[in-house]
Every structure is written in C-alpha cells, then in structure tokens.
Design a protein around this motif. Structure first.
Motif, PDB file in Angstrom:
ATOM      1  N   SER A 135       0.955  -1.322  -0.094  1.00 20.90           N
ATOM      2  CA  SER A 135       0.118   0.115  -0.028  1.00 20.90           C
ATOM      3  C   SER A 135       0.890   1.336  -0.011  1.00 20.90           C
ATOM      4  CB  SER A 135      -0.773  -0.140   1.314  1.00 20.90           C
ATOM      5  OG  SER A 135      -1.695   1.094   1.186  1.00 20.90           O
ATOM      6  N   ILE A 136       0.685   2.104  -0.967  1.00 22.55           N
ATOM      7  CA  ILE A 136       1.372   3.333  -1.150  1.00 22.55           C
ATOM      8  C   ILE A 136       0.525   4.430  -0.828  1.00 22.55           C
ATOM      9  CG2 ILE A 136       2.528   4.875  -2.580  1.00 22.55           C
ATOM     10  CD1 ILE A 136       3.718   2.526  -4.137  1.00 22.55           C
ATOM     11  N   ILE A 137       0.780   5.513  -0.116  1.00 22.83           N
ATOM     12  CA  ILE A 137       0.051   6.622   0.120  1.00 22.83           C
ATOM     13  C   ILE A 137       1.092   7.786  -0.197  1.00 22.83           C
ATOM     14  CG2 ILE A 137      -1.319   7.939   1.673  1.00 22.83           C
ATOM     15  CD1 ILE A 137      -0.452   4.336   2.836  1.00 22.83           C
ATOM     16  N   ASN A 138       0.596   8.610  -0.917  1.00 26.06           N
ATOM     17  CA  ASN A 138       1.319   9.901  -1.497  1.00 26.06           C
ATOM     18  C   ASN A 138       0.681  11.033  -0.759  1.00 26.06           C
ATOM     19  OD1 ASN A 138       3.184   8.232  -3.394  1.00 26.06           O
ATOM     20  ND2 ASN A 138       1.617   8.429  -4.967  1.00 26.06           N
ATOM     21  N   CYS A 139       1.336  11.986  -0.204  1.00 25.03           N
ATOM     22  CA  CYS A 139       1.097  13.003   0.287  1.00 25.03           C
ATOM     23  C   CYS A 139       0.649  14.142  -0.622  1.00 25.03           C
ATOM     24  CB  CYS A 139       1.969  13.531   1.587  1.00 25.03           C
ATOM     25  SG  CYS A 139       0.970  14.772   2.368  1.00 25.03           S
ATOM     26  N   ALA A 140      -0.498  14.388  -1.146  1.00 24.16           N
ATOM     27  CA  ALA A 140      -0.728  15.550  -2.119  1.00 24.16           C
ATOM     28  C   ALA A 140      -1.228  16.824  -1.140  1.00 24.16           C
ATOM     29  CB  ALA A 140      -1.624  15.201  -3.022  1.00 24.16           C
ATOM     30  N   SER A 141      -2.155  17.337  -1.481  1.00 26.84           N
ATOM     31  CA  SER A 141      -2.813  18.629  -0.981  1.00 26.84           C
ATOM     32  C   SER A 141      -4.135  19.026  -1.436  1.00 26.84           C
ATOM     33  CB  SER A 141      -1.924  19.644  -0.799  1.00 26.84           C
ATOM     34  OG  SER A 141      -2.170  20.812  -0.550  1.00 26.84           O
ATOM     35  N   ILE A 142      -4.916  19.601  -0.794  1.00 28.72           N
ATOM     36  CA  ILE A 142      -5.962  20.571  -1.464  1.00 28.72           C
ATOM     37  C   ILE A 142      -5.620  21.329  -2.656  1.00 28.72           C
ATOM     38  CG2 ILE A 142      -7.577  20.672   0.499  1.00 28.72           C
ATOM     39  CD1 ILE A 142      -6.496  23.297   1.342  1.00 28.72           C
ATOM     40  N   LEU A 143      -4.281  21.657  -2.604  1.00 25.40           N
ATOM     41  CA  LEU A 143      -3.803  22.524  -3.582  1.00 25.40           C
ATOM     42  C   LEU A 143      -3.324  21.721  -4.801  1.00 25.40           C
ATOM     43  CD1 LEU A 143      -1.742  25.246  -1.494  1.00 25.40           C
ATOM     44  CD2 LEU A 143      -4.011  25.321  -2.748  1.00 25.40           C
ATOM     45  N   GLY A 144      -3.445  20.393  -4.808  1.00 24.49           N
ATOM     46  CA  GLY A 144      -3.506  19.423  -6.100  1.00 24.49           C
ATOM     47  C   GLY A 144      -4.908  19.329  -6.802  1.00 24.49           C
ATOM     48  N   HIS A 145      -6.078  20.054  -5.872  1.00 27.28           N
ATOM     49  CA  HIS A 145      -7.405  20.170  -6.593  1.00 27.28           C
ATOM     50  C   HIS A 145      -8.057  21.541  -7.020  1.00 27.28           C
ATOM     51  CE1 HIS A 145      -8.114  15.922  -5.331  1.00 27.28           C
ATOM     52  NE2 HIS A 145      -6.865  16.025  -4.806  1.00 27.28           N
ATOM     53  N   VAL A 146      -7.519  22.488  -6.037  1.00 25.92           N
ATOM     54  CA  VAL A 146      -7.787  23.856  -6.250  1.00 25.92           C
ATOM     55  C   VAL A 146      -6.801  25.000  -6.455  1.00 25.92           C
ATOM     56  CG1 VAL A 146     -10.246  23.384  -5.109  1.00 25.92           C
ATOM     57  CG2 VAL A 146      -8.237  24.241  -3.807  1.00 25.92           C
ATOM     58  N   GLY A 147      -7.138  25.951  -6.881  1.00 26.01           N
ATOM     59  CA  GLY A 147      -5.989  26.944  -6.761  1.00 26.01           C
ATOM     60  C   GLY A 147      -6.124  28.050  -5.690  1.00 26.01           C
ATOM     61  N   GLN A 148      -4.995  28.606  -5.725  1.00 27.61           N
ATOM     62  CA  GLN A 148      -5.054  29.596  -4.577  1.00 27.61           C
ATOM     63  C   GLN A 148      -3.712  30.636  -5.125  1.00 27.61           C
ATOM     64  OE1 GLN A 148      -4.259  28.312  -0.252  1.00 27.61           O
ATOM     65  NE2 GLN A 148      -2.633  29.901  -0.438  1.00 27.61           N
ATOM     66  N   ALA A 155       1.466  24.088  -6.136  1.00 25.19           N
ATOM     67  CA  ALA A 155       0.263  23.475  -6.715  1.00 25.19           C
ATOM     68  C   ALA A 155       0.280  22.486  -8.176  1.00 25.19           C
ATOM     69  CB  ALA A 155      -0.645  24.558  -7.292  1.00 25.19           C
ATOM     70  N   ALA A 156       1.683  22.873  -8.903  1.00 26.42           N
ATOM     71  CA  ALA A 156       1.812  21.940  -9.956  1.00 26.42           C
ATOM     72  C   ALA A 156       2.412  20.779  -9.257  1.00 26.42           C
ATOM     73  CB  ALA A 156       2.928  23.064 -10.654  1.00 26.42           C
ATOM     74  N   ALA A 157       3.183  20.815  -8.543  1.00 29.06           N
ATOM     75  CA  ALA A 157       3.843  19.528  -7.744  1.00 29.06           C
ATOM     76  C   ALA A 157       2.732  18.622  -7.250  1.00 29.06           C
ATOM     77  CB  ALA A 157       4.874  19.891  -6.767  1.00 29.06           C
ATOM     78  N   LYS A 158       1.711  19.171  -6.410  1.00 28.49           N
ATOM     79  CA  LYS A 158       0.741  18.445  -5.825  1.00 28.49           C
ATOM     80  C   LYS A 158      -0.411  17.975  -6.812  1.00 28.49           C
ATOM     81  CE  LYS A 158       2.411  18.786  -1.583  1.00 28.49           C
ATOM     82  NZ  LYS A 158       3.230  17.540  -0.882  1.00 28.49           N
ATOM     83  N   GLY A 159      -0.629  18.768  -7.843  1.00 29.17           N
ATOM     84  CA  GLY A 159      -1.475  18.294  -8.996  1.00 29.17           C
ATOM     85  C   GLY A 159      -0.835  17.006  -9.580  1.00 29.17           C
ATOM     86  N   GLY A 160       0.343  17.068  -9.825  1.00 29.11           N
ATOM     87  CA  GLY A 160       1.374  15.892 -10.307  1.00 29.11           C
ATOM     88  C   GLY A 160       1.173  14.710  -9.463  1.00 29.11           C
ATOM     89  N   ASN A 237      -8.011   9.794  -4.123  1.00 25.61           N
ATOM     90  CA  ASN A 237      -7.324  11.081  -3.457  1.00 25.61           C
ATOM     91  C   ASN A 237      -8.168  11.468  -2.364  1.00 25.61           C
ATOM     92  OD1 ASN A 237      -5.249  12.166  -5.074  1.00 25.61           O
ATOM     93  ND2 ASN A 237      -6.232  11.440  -6.452  1.00 25.61           N
ATOM     94  N   LEU A 238      -7.810  11.276  -1.252  1.00 26.76           N
ATOM     95  CA  LEU A 238      -8.592  11.541   0.209  1.00 26.76           C
ATOM     96  C   LEU A 238      -8.597  12.693   0.658  1.00 26.76           C
ATOM     97  CD1 LEU A 238     -10.653  10.165   2.201  1.00 26.76           C
ATOM     98  CD2 LEU A 238      -8.791   9.195   3.265  1.00 26.76           C
ATOM     99  N   LEU A 239      -9.504  13.676   0.520  1.00 26.86           N
ATOM    100  CA  LEU A 239      -9.430  14.985   0.980  1.00 26.86           C
ATOM    101  C   LEU A 239      -9.668  15.048   2.460  1.00 26.86           C
ATOM    102  CD1 LEU A 239     -11.256  16.426  -2.048  1.00 26.86           C
ATOM    103  CD2 LEU A 239      -9.111  17.463  -1.290  1.00 26.86           C
ATOM    104  N   GLY A 242     -11.399  19.674   6.550  1.00 28.65           N
ATOM    105  CA  GLY A 242     -12.385  20.482   7.118  1.00 28.65           C
ATOM    106  C   GLY A 242     -13.202  21.014   6.321  1.00 28.65           C
ATOM    107  N   GLY A 243     -13.700  20.469   5.220  1.00 27.62           N
ATOM    108  CA  GLY A 243     -14.561  21.048   4.157  1.00 27.62           C
ATOM    109  C   GLY A 243     -14.036  22.305   3.123  1.00 27.62           C
ATOM    110  N   TYR A 244     -12.833  22.379   3.136  1.00 26.60           N
ATOM    111  CA  TYR A 244     -12.071  23.628   2.311  1.00 26.60           C
ATOM    112  C   TYR A 244     -12.531  23.387   0.890  1.00 26.60           C
ATOM    113  CZ  TYR A 244      -8.251  26.437   0.592  1.00 26.60           C
ATOM    114  OH  TYR A 244      -7.518  27.522   0.002  1.00 26.60           O
ATOM    115  N   THR A 245     -12.277  22.084   0.389  1.00 26.51           N
ATOM    116  CA  THR A 245     -12.741  21.919  -1.169  1.00 26.51           C
ATOM    117  C   THR A 245     -14.209  21.697  -1.396  1.00 26.51           C
ATOM    118  OG1 THR A 245     -12.143  19.800  -0.998  1.00 26.51           O
ATOM    119  CG2 THR A 245     -10.508  21.413  -1.982  1.00 26.51           C
TER     120      THR A 245
END
Ligand SMILES: NC(=O)c1ccc[n+]([C@@H]2O[C@H](COP(=O)([O-])OP(=O)(O)OC[C@H]3O[C@@H](n4cnc5c(N)ncnc54)[C@H](O)[C@@H]3O)[C@@H](O)[C@H]2O)c1
Length: 247
Positions: A135-148, A155-160, A237-239, A242-245
């Motif tokens: 089982s591999i779990i990569n750490c992304a971010s909300i910033l892989g899903h939405v802009g800021q 954001a480019a790295a996390k979207g990747g 991709n488990l967000l 706290g409801g951010y996205t």
C-alpha cells in the motif's frame, strides 16, 4: 492492532504529519522506517516509538536524491525483510508568483514534492512486487485540486502527485499494490511556522470547520489507507480538509 507485522516507510517522518503518522503506525504494530534529513530528530522519533513498545529505525534520506531513496529501500529490506507500506510524505512549501519564481526555486520544489514522490514509488514498487502486495500513500494537498494565489510551483507539484497516483494505481492494481493519496487542508505543523497569527487566522477562516487541521487527523486517514480496512480503495485522493474544497 491494525498494522501488526507490517513494515512501513514514512518519508519526512521527522516532523509534522510524518512524525504523527510514524508514532501512530508504531502503536498499531508496524515496524517503522523513519526517513528524513535530520538525524537527531529522526533518532528521537525512533526512541519515542520504542518507548511505546514498537520497533523502528531511522534512515537518513533526501527524497530528491535517487541514491538515497534506493538505499532507503535496501536498508528497509535488509533490516525487516520486506516492505508493505510507503507513506511518501516528505515535502516543502513555497510561495511566489510565477513571474518572480526563479527556475532554480521551481526545480528545487519539484525535486522534493513531485520527483521525490516518484523516486519513492520507483524503488518501493519492486520491493512490494516481491510480496505480491503493498500500500502506497502519497501526500498531495488541497492545492492539487484547487487553486490559490501565489503557490504555482507547489500546486503544480501536488497536482502532479494527484494524477500520478491515479495512473500508478491502475498500473499496479492487478499486482496487489494499492496506491492512494491523502490531500490535507491546512494543518498546524512546522510548515506553517513562517506565517504570522493574522495569516493563520485567515487560513482557519477558509475551512468550514473553522480551524486548522491537526497532524493526527491526517495520520488517522493515512492509517486507514495503509491498513487492510481500505482493501478495495485504490487510485483515490482522500481529501482531509475540514470542508475546504467542498465550498
Ligand atoms: N501543513 C500543511 O498545511 C499541509 C497541507 C497540505 C499538504 N501538506 C503536505 O504534508 C506533507 C508533510 O508536511 P508537514 O505539514 O508535516 O510539514 P513539515 O515541514 O512539518 O514536515 C515536512 C517533512 O518533510 C521533510 N523533508 C523536506 N524535504 C525533504 C527531503 N528533501 N528529503 C526528506 N525529507 C524532507 C522535513 O524534514 C519534514 O520532516 C508535505 O508533503 C506537505 O506538502 C501539508
């Protein structure tokens, strides 16, 4: 114990989300390989896991360096005989508008936050294929899903990471390896230390739950993805935000 007998690597296990996850995995029966650059802090996390009755080692690793990551997997297999779980968590943050970001800064961030995640999978997957499971779990971010504003490289790295996770998941699903990502909202860790209290309050207000997340709240989600409880979950991709996205 939900990870009894499992061998787990956690990159960036020396602080923040990685440290919390290392301690939780130790309590859940995993043999934990804490990987990071800070030997003193890494050995401290190992000693904490041992105090809890667990088993752990520290392996000095810069995830942006191919030789270091290859060595991390070798030492894990030599010490514990196999690899079951990888939490590719190590990451750095950076602010900056594109027109003011140097190529060097762009490359430095991507070398850790995207290439580092790729390198960990590259060397972990062959070890997992030997067992026929993992089982591999990569750490992304909300910033892989939405802009800021002003976080383009991050954001480019996390979207990747988000889409690499999906592609890798479908590639290895029939070989018993599940690959998911966790996508945190803003979490109160050393990564946010450079922010003043006004900036932190602003970030809190962006989460419908009304506060920043705690590292343990991400660790709990990672534990679910690492354990057999998520046996039918891959490519997700488990967000945990706290409801951010959801807004
Ligand atoms: N804190 C947040 O708000 C937040 C939000 C979304 C995603 N994340 C992600 O969560 C992960 C963990 O971040 P955190 O908040 O715990 O931050 P942190 O700064 O507390 O921890 C980051 C860890 O990564 C390690 N690290 C950094 N560069 C490394 C390298 N080249 N090689 C090995 N280790 C390296 C650090 O030493 C540290 O242990 C990161 O991928 C980050 O992008 C954090």
């Amino acid at each position: 114990m939900r990870l009894n007998g499992k061998v787990a690597i956690i990159t960036g296990g020396t602080f923040g989300i990685g440290e919390s996850t290392a301690l939780l995995f130790g309590r859940e029966g995993a043999k934990v390989v804490v990987a990071g650059r800070n030997m003193e802090k890494g050995e401290y996390v190992v000693s904490q896991i041992k105090e809890q009755g667990g088993d752990a080692i520290f392996v000095k690793t810069d995830v942006a360096k191919e030789d270091d990551v290859q060595n991390l997997i070798s030492v894990t297999e030599d010490t514990f005989g196999k690899l079951d779980i990888l939490f590719a968590n190590a990451g750095v943050g950076a602010m900056g508008d594109i027109h003011e970001t140097s190529l060097e800064d762009w490359n430095t961030l991507l070398s850790v936050d995207l290439t580092g995640v790729f390198l960990c999978s590259k060397f972990a997957i062959p070890a997992m294929m030997k067992n026929g499971s993992g089982s591999i779990i990569n750490c992304a971010s909300i910033l892989g899903h939405v802009g800021q504003p002003s976080v383009s490289a991050y954001a480019a790295a996390k979207g990747g990471v988000v889409n690499m996770t999906r592609s890798a998941a479908v590639t290895y699903a029939n070989r018993g390896i599940r690959i998911n990502a966790v996508c945190p909202g803003y979490i109160d860790t050393p990564m946010l230390d450079q922010l003043d209290s006004d900036a932190k309050r602003h970030l809190e207000s962006l989460h419908p739950i009304g506060r920043l997340g705690r590292p343990e709240e991400i660790a709990n989600a990672v534990l679910f993805l690492a354990s057999d409880e998520s046996s039918f979950v891959t490519g997700a991709n488990l967000l945990v935000d706290g409801g951010y996205t959801a807004q």
